[in-house]
Design a protein around this motif. Structure first.
Motif, PDB file in Angstrom:
ATOM      1  N   MET A  70       0.797  -1.158   0.025  1.00 34.67           N
ATOM      2  CA  MET A  70       0.028  -0.019   0.057  1.00 34.67           C
ATOM      3  C   MET A  70       1.018   1.377   0.010  1.00 34.67           C
ATOM      4  N   VAL A  71       1.984   1.216   0.939  1.00 38.37           N
ATOM      5  CA  VAL A  71       2.707   2.470   1.152  1.00 38.37           C
ATOM      6  C   VAL A  71       3.527   2.621  -0.324  1.00 38.37           C
ATOM      7  N   ASP A  72       4.100   1.627  -1.033  1.00 36.77           N
ATOM      8  CA  ASP A  72       4.930   1.617  -2.140  1.00 36.77           C
ATOM      9  C   ASP A  72       4.155   1.993  -3.349  1.00 36.77           C
ATOM     10  N   ALA A  73       2.805   1.502  -3.273  1.00 39.76           N
ATOM     11  CA  ALA A  73       1.952   1.968  -4.273  1.00 39.76           C
ATOM     12  C   ALA A  73       1.503   3.656  -4.283  1.00 39.76           C
ATOM     13  N   GLY A  74       1.400   3.843  -3.077  1.00 38.41           N
ATOM     14  CA  GLY A  74       1.062   5.129  -2.643  1.00 38.41           C
ATOM     15  C   GLY A  74       2.171   6.209  -3.143  1.00 38.41           C
ATOM     16  N   MET A  75       3.329   5.762  -2.970  1.00 34.67           N
ATOM     17  CA  MET A  75       4.640   6.683  -3.095  1.00 34.67           C
ATOM     18  C   MET A  75       4.703   6.673  -4.769  1.00 34.67           C
ATOM     19  N   ALA A  76       4.216   5.675  -5.443  1.00 40.91           N
ATOM     20  CA  ALA A  76       4.234   5.633  -6.902  1.00 40.91           C
ATOM     21  C   ALA A  76       3.206   6.927  -7.378  1.00 40.91           C
ATOM     22  N   TYR A  77       2.079   6.765  -6.768  1.00 41.64           N
ATOM     23  CA  TYR A  77       1.112   7.760  -7.265  1.00 41.64           C
ATOM     24  C   TYR A  77       1.474   9.178  -6.640  1.00 41.64           C
ATOM     25  N   TYR A  78       2.106   9.264  -5.496  1.00 41.94           N
ATOM     26  CA  TYR A  78       2.409  10.553  -4.978  1.00 41.94           C
ATOM     27  C   TYR A  78       3.619  11.232  -5.913  1.00 41.94           C
ATOM     28  N   SER A  79       4.617  10.248  -6.240  1.00 41.89           N
ATOM     29  CA  SER A  79       5.801  10.973  -6.866  1.00 41.89           C
ATOM     30  C   SER A  79       5.470  11.042  -8.398  1.00 41.89           C
ATOM     31  N   GLY A  80       4.624  10.334  -8.885  1.00 41.03           N
ATOM     32  CA  GLY A  80       4.317  10.227 -10.530  1.00 41.03           C
ATOM     33  C   GLY A  80       5.370   9.293 -11.016  1.00 41.03           C
ATOM     34  N   LYS A  81       6.091   8.425  -9.924  1.00 42.69           N
ATOM     35  CA  LYS A  81       7.141   7.486 -10.808  1.00 42.69           C
ATOM     36  C   LYS A  81       6.476   6.102 -10.626  1.00 42.69           C
TER      37      LYS A  81
ATOM     38  N   ALA B  57       3.608   5.327 -11.853  1.00 41.86           N
ATOM     39  CA  ALA B  57       2.033   5.677 -12.198  1.00 41.86           C
ATOM     40  C   ALA B  57       1.919   7.123 -12.425  1.00 41.86           C
ATOM     41  N   GLU B  58       0.638   7.391 -13.089  1.00 43.60           N
ATOM     42  CA  GLU B  58       0.186   8.793 -13.372  1.00 43.60           C
ATOM     43  C   GLU B  58       0.200   9.445 -11.867  1.00 43.60           C
ATOM     44  N   LEU B  59       0.829  10.599 -11.918  1.00 44.93           N
ATOM     45  CA  LEU B  59       0.533  11.350 -10.702  1.00 44.93           C
ATOM     46  C   LEU B  59      -0.964  11.567 -10.108  1.00 44.93           C
ATOM     47  N   ASP B  60      -1.297  11.141  -8.918  1.00 46.13           N
ATOM     48  CA  ASP B  60      -2.572  11.258  -8.439  1.00 46.13           C
ATOM     49  C   ASP B  60      -2.405  11.055  -7.002  1.00 46.13           C
ATOM     50  N   LYS B  61      -2.399  12.567  -6.298  1.00 46.29           N
ATOM     51  CA  LYS B  61      -1.937  12.611  -4.992  1.00 46.29           C
ATOM     52  C   LYS B  61      -2.999  12.213  -4.102  1.00 46.29           C
ATOM     53  N   ARG B  62      -4.331  12.194  -4.636  1.00 44.52           N
ATOM     54  CA  ARG B  62      -5.607  11.894  -3.867  1.00 44.52           C
ATOM     55  C   ARG B  62      -5.540  10.319  -3.533  1.00 44.52           C
ATOM     56  N   ARG B  63      -5.119   9.767  -4.763  1.00 44.37           N
ATOM     57  CA  ARG B  63      -5.197   8.224  -4.772  1.00 44.37           C
ATOM     58  C   ARG B  63      -4.069   7.710  -3.598  1.00 44.37           C
ATOM     59  N   ALA B  64      -2.977   8.609  -3.772  1.00 47.55           N
ATOM     60  CA  ALA B  64      -1.917   8.138  -2.875  1.00 47.55           C
ATOM     61  C   ALA B  64      -2.387   8.255  -1.425  1.00 47.55           C
ATOM     62  N   LEU B  65      -3.028   9.417  -1.134  1.00 51.30           N
ATOM     63  CA  LEU B  65      -3.337   9.499   0.249  1.00 51.30           C
ATOM     64  C   LEU B  65      -4.397   8.539   0.691  1.00 51.30           C
ATOM     65  N   GLN B  66      -5.160   7.878  -0.219  1.00 45.25           N
ATOM     66  CA  GLN B  66      -6.067   6.989   0.210  1.00 45.25           C
ATOM     67  C   GLN B  66      -5.450   5.574   0.342  1.00 45.25           C
ATOM     68  N   LEU B  67      -4.300   5.272  -0.338  1.00 43.42           N
ATOM     69  CA  LEU B  67      -3.413   4.243   0.070  1.00 43.42           C
ATOM     70  C   LEU B  67      -2.770   4.294   1.232  1.00 43.42           C
TER      71      LEU B  67
END
Length: 484
Positions: free
Chosen positions: A217-228, A230-240
């Motif tokens: 969950m944390v690693d996937a969240g970091m991918a969405y938060y950084s855009g590396k 996964a496509e940058l999506d900070k809201r999805r990162a926050l949910q993860l």
């Protein structure tokens, strides 16, 4: 990638006690007239869907017609077969599984293979035909069959070891979100950076997250938060991150808190950040303790909405973190000692805390110690050492250190004055959203130091610095806007 040999899935999936297993002499023997295309090297995948005639013997198919005439529901046949298996009535179980296989039930094919492999039918293991049936069940989508073939090719059990084939099977199982397969692929991606793309790793982490894996969950969240990855999506990162925090992951607590405190791309919520930090701090997490201390102290002048300050309690949290030798806590303790926040002012002791934090490699402590060296406060002035400390912190990618490195070049402390290099470092800090670096870069453009004067660009940078939290920028924006 070899791993220690593991017991096969057979004992679990069949419910057969292998130790002391005795074969009855009246079991249905394997038909010797059947000609198998299989070999101990495995069976090639078949491009067209398989018909029962491709994997059942003629004798088995004839026997199946009797079973099917009595019960044509493959799930019912499978259930009855599993009951017979549990009762160690292997002949009946085999007949029922064969009938269900006739009706293209992949689980039944897998069960047939399992029974043949351990010699439950005929008295002797028939690994050649078992491998073929595992291949058939895998082609029909049975995850257990896919996983057992992956394990066999990985370990060289019953087949020639072939990591490429093993990987293909693990990927097939991962596509079905099999937890063990996903873990295997993730383990390999960590040891072999070129094994998978960042995007593929994120997909595997998302699948693992569905199984409740907090690290995923944390690693996937970091991918969405950084855009590396996964496509940058900070809201999805926050949910993860929230999912991981609610599941008990400490790193997710502190990541959430940092975002809610300082990230201006989302709606900040310092009060909720404190809730996450306190929960983790009370569980003994040293990072959360240090962060909770500085955030709930009056030194927090950036993200204080909804927070009730308690300097003495804040300093106690920082001390708890220091008791666990958490490097950042020494920097926070030094700042609180300098500012007499929650404790008496003690400049030499503050410097000692910065020294210890720097020794432990903390970039923030390095920067704070460097400032004491620049000004000779609580320690003998030494701008050359200050430069080395700030450069070391900047080399860690710490935005505030990169900004300070620019400041040293701009003012010529510990290094020859160089406006161009100052601009270079301010730009780097600004890209990392450092408010002070952005503000100083704006000044360089406003006054044409180290770059051509450009008041329009300077105004844009002041506005960015203001959004990032630099309180000095508002006055500059007003002045330049009036000037037009």
């Amino acid at each position: 990638m070899k791993r220690p040999y593991k017991l096969t899935f057979l004992a679990i999936s069949l419910g057969v006690a292998l130790m002391g297993y005795q074969v009855s002499q009246n079991y249905l023997p394997h038909v010797s007239t059947y000609e198998s295309a299989a070999s101990t090297e495995g069976v090639n995948s078949v491009s067209q869907p398989l018909e029962p005639k491709d994997f059942l013997t003629e004798e088995e198919r004839i026997e199946n017609q009797i079973q099917i005439a009595l019960d044509s529901d493959p799930l019912s046949l499978l259930e009855r077969g599993e009951k017979a298996l549990a009762e160690q009535d292997y002949q009946t179980a085999y007949a029922l599984f064969a009938a269900a296989s006739e009706l293209k039930n992949a689980t039944a094919v897998y069960k047939l293979a399992s029974m043949l492999e351990i010699g439950a039918i005929g008295g002797e293991p028939d690994t050649e035909r078992a491998l073929e049936l595992y291949q058939v069940a895998a082609q029909q989508g049975n995850t257990d069959a896919i996983m057992i073939l992956a394990l066999y090719y990985e370990t060289g059990m019953l087949v020639t070891e072939d990591l490429t084939k093993a990987t293909d099977y693990y990927r097939m199982a991962a596509d079905k979100e099999n937890y063990q397969a996903l873990q295997w692929l993730m383990d390999r991606s960590r040891t072999e950076p070129t094994f998978a793309t960042a995007k593929q790793v994120t997909q595997w982490n998302l699948s693992l997250a569905k199984h409740g894996d907090m690290n995923a969950m944390v690693d996937a969240g970091m991918a969405y938060y950084s855009g590396k990855g996964a496509e940058l999506d900070k809201r999805r990162a926050l949910q993860l991150f929230e999912d991981a925090a609610e599941a008990g992951d400490d790193s997710a607590h502190t990541m959430l808190a940092s975002i809610l405190l300082y990230d201006r791309d989302i709606e900040r919520n310092p009060a909720q950040a404190v809730v996450w930090l306190r929960e983790s701090a009370e569980d003994g997490n040293p990072r959360a303790q240090a962060m909770l201390g500085i955030v709930t102290s009056s030194l927090n002048d950036i993200a204080s909405e909804g927070i009730t300050f308690d300097d003495e309690r804040a300093y106690e949290w920082v001390k708890k973190s220091m008791n666990q030798k958490y490097p950042l806590s020494y920097s926070y303790a030094g700042q609180m000692l300098l500012a007499a926040t929650g404790t008496e002012r003690d400049i030499p002791q503050a410097v000692a805390k910065f020294e210890e934090g720097a020794r432990l490699g903390n970039a923030d402590a390095m920067v704070n110690l460097a400032w004491q060296l620049v000004h000779g406060q609580g320690i003998e002035k030494d701008t050359a050492r200050a430069y080395q400390l700030i450069k070391a912190a900047a080399d860690q990618g710490y935005p505030n250190a990169i900004y300070n490195l620019g400041w040293l070049y701009e003012h010529g402390h510990g290094v020859k004055q160089d406006y161009a290099k100052a601009v270079e470092h301010y730009k780097a800090a600004s890209k990392l959203k450092d408010p002070s670096g952005t503000y100083n870069l704006a000044e360089m453009y406003e006054f044409g130091r180290g770059t051509d004067a450009d008041t329009e660009h300077a105004l844009e940078l002041y506005e960015l610095a203001h959004r990032l939290g630099d309180t000095r920028a508002a006055e500059k924006i007003t002045t330049l806007t009036k000037q037009g």
